[in-house]
Design an enzyme around this catalytic site. Structure first.
Site, PDB file in Angstrom:
ATOM      1  CE  LYS B  78      -3.885   1.988   2.649  1.00 37.53           C
ATOM      2  NZ  LYS B  78      -4.772   1.824   3.814  1.00 37.53           N
ATOM      3  CB  SER B 153      -8.164   3.690   2.978  1.00 39.29           C
ATOM      4  OG  SER B 153      -7.300   3.026   3.887  1.00 39.29           O
ATOM      5  CB  SER B 177      -8.526   0.877   5.796  1.00 40.25           C
ATOM      6  OG  SER B 177      -9.211   2.104   5.790  1.00 40.25           O
TER       7      SER B 177
END
Lengths: 111, 486
Positions: B78, B153, B177
């Site tokens: 990420k 997210s 997330s």
């Protein structure tokens, strides 16, 4: 100062509505430039968020200890006050928008 | 079996059995990224050269007989994790010029395990969002239906693994997330106990909630990657100094005798009927395997979302004050004075949702309002924590849905922040209490995946992974791949 108006619409809590001026004040405190077009959007969405979190006021918390950290009993560690990193200023300053002689440049602060 | 239909663990076994080389594996996935990423927007940066260099090193290591279970296996990080010499944008214009000068501990450890870096994945800006629509780099598409969001997210990581253009990816979970995008894309999304994984080099959002974890195809993959990234780190003051169990070894623990609690509050109004039915059927299957199931009430849990939307914005407003346009990140053009520099750099550098949260946080922390909002929320947080503690006095794990609905249409909730925030209604509780939790795929509703969430007490990662693994030994939902990417 920030002004807040309370309207007794809900018996369990109060509805907070922010004014334009409030949002300008908050934006100033947060050092955020908000455009004219953005302002009404934030007035409305911040008001609805504050109204939404108002439901917390209905919870009985008189003798409750606030929880600041999810792991009970964990304490912040301390270490010896010793140099553990090497000097890599130049390398780190490669990300800076403006540097001179190893210093970060900003607009003149004192006239 | 084709390479991309293999889990990370299977690829690792194939590499050690010399069925293929790590360079071949890396090229296979880089090729898939090149073809599929323009349609999905899952990656912000693809690190092809780095991947091949990592893979060559991994092949040498395997040839010497020093390869571990993850050596030579590709992964994606990420874009919230700092990667030395590589753009680390956090999905924001603010950091769209930021080349991290060092590696996050998570990056360093997975690198040391011999994993091969494919690139950095797209995400909601500063991890603030539940749909991956707040990213400066544009929305990520859900591989199951490209008109739908992948969740957020960690939406880029989820879309990358779900489309099998990466075998496994890291994520972070502040309010859901990892688990919510895991549920919406049919993956195993694992959020460990607060403090289990080091946050050094992981860009901060809400420091009393943030935790790093994994988006994987299976519980076995999650166990391997989590085992490699977890553990004490002196550079993170919230890192817990406790040994890391061999999670992969603990996977075979039987379900028989497992005490499951169903959270009554998670099956009320707002839960999509199909999702609820799939989750109930899954819990019923555990009962048939010898688990006991009890329905429990956690009466303060419905206050999780409002509690979170005081605590998280408050902490974010403080954490994001570091972006001032002086030392790194976006700087506005021709500032007339220092105040103008701060205001315009931040006003231009942050997107609408990040600004909304900074302002919410600034307001709830401001003089005269701190007690009414922040202190009150921290007290309610104590009540929610106590609810969980009571529940874990009676059961080993809690189960319920991960998200109230399957993936929704791109653009459907962008105009109403509260509606968007309610996506995390079932996931936020575990963050407030610092608990580990996992989402595992448990069905398809109208062709879209839905997730079963399993929450455990602090440091019950082994139990959660074994529970998820048992479910995956009995079902094949986690093996389903959207047709276009099979």
């Amino acid at each position: 100062m920030i002004s807040v108006k309370f309207f007794p619409l809900f018996p369990s809590g109060a509805l907070v509505t922010l004014t334009r001026r409030d949002v300008e004040n908050i934006a100033h405190l947060a050092r955020l430039e908000i455009t004219e077009a953005e302002l009404p959007v934030y007035v409305s969405s911040l008001s609805s968020i504050l109204a939404f979190v108002e439901q917390l006021s209905g919870a009985a918390t008189d003798d409750v200890v606030p929880m600041a950290h999810p792991l009970e009993g964990q304490v912040q560690r301390l270490r010896e006050d010793a140099v553990t990193e090497s000097d890599r200023r130049e390398y780190y300053q490669r990300n800076a928008p403006a540097v001179e002689a190893g210093l970060y440049l900003v607009p003149k602060v004192i006239e | 079996m084709s390479l991309h239909a293999s889990t990370a663990a299977e690829i690792g076994r194939g590499l050690r059995a010399k069925k293929y080389s790590s360079v071949e594996v890396a090229k296979h996935f880089l090729g898939r990224i090149e073809r599929a990423n323009p349609g999905l927007n899952a990656f912000v940066t693809v690190t092809a050269e780095r991947a091949l260099a990592d893979a060559r090193r991994a092949d040498e290591r395997i040839a010497r007989g020093h390869g571990g279970p993850l050596t030579g296996v590709p992964l994606a990080h990420k874009d919230i994790f700092c990667t030395a010499g590589i753009l680390t944008s956090c999905g924001s214009r603010m950091l769209s010029n930021f080349v991290a000068p060092y590696d996050a501990t998570v990056v360093e450890r997975l690198d040391a395990a011999g994993m091969v870096l494919l690139g950095k994945t797209n995400m909601d800006e500063f991890a603030m969002g539940s749909s991956n629509e707040t990213s400066y780099y544009g929305p990520v598409k859900n591989p199951w239906d490209t008109g739908k969001v992948p969740g957020g997210s960690s939406g880029g990581s989820a879309a990358a693994v779900a489309s099998r253009i990466a075998p496994v990816a890291t994520g972070t979970d502040t309010g859901g997330s990892i688990r919510q995008p895991g549920a919406l894309t049919g993956l195993t999304g694992f959020k460990p106990t607060y403090g289990r994984v080091s946050r050094y080099g992981m860009i901060a959002f809400a420091s009393s909630l943030d935790q790093a974890g994994v988006l994987a195809q299976s519980a076995e993959d999650a166990a391997l990657v989590l085992g490699a990234m977890a553990g004490f780190d002196a550079r993170d003051s919230t890192s817990v100094d406790a040994p890391v169990p061999d999670y992969a070894k603990g996977l075979e623990r039987p379900v028989k005798g497992l005490r499951i609690g169903i959270i009554r509050e998670f099956f009320g109004e707002g839960l999509d009927a199909g999702t609820g039915a799939a989750v109930r059927a899954a819990i019923d299957a555990f009962r048939k395997e010898g688990a006991t199931v009890t329905e429990l009430s956690l009466p303060n849990l419905p206050l999780s979302v409002p509690t979170y939307y005081v605590v998280a914005p408050a902490e974010c407003s403080s954490n994001l004050s570091r972006y001032d346009g002086v030392r790194f990140g976006h700087r506005c053009k021709d500032p007339k004075d220092l105040l103008d520099l701060y205001r315009r750099s931040r006003g231009e550098g942050f997107g609408a949702e990040v600004k909304r949260r900074i302002m919410t946080g600034t307001y709830v922390l401001s003089a005269g309002y701190y007690d009414a909002y922040y202190l009150k929320a921290q007290k309610v947080r104590s009540l929610i924590n106590a609810d969980f503690r009571r529940a874990f006095g009676q059961v080993d794990v809690l189960m319920g849905p991960t998200a109230p609905t399957p993936a929704f249409a791109i653009g459907a909730k962008t105009d109403d922040p509260i509606l968007m925030y309610l996506n995390d209604i079932y996931t936020i509780g575990a963050n407030l209490a610092g608990l580990p939790a996992v989402s595992v795929p448990c069905g398809l509703v109208d062709g879209l995946p839905v997730g079963l969430q399993v929450i455990g007490p602090h440091f019950s990662e082994e139990r959660l992974l074994a529970t998820a693994h048992a479910w995956q030994c009995a079902t094949d939902w986690h093996r389903r791949v959207p047709a276009a990417y099979a």
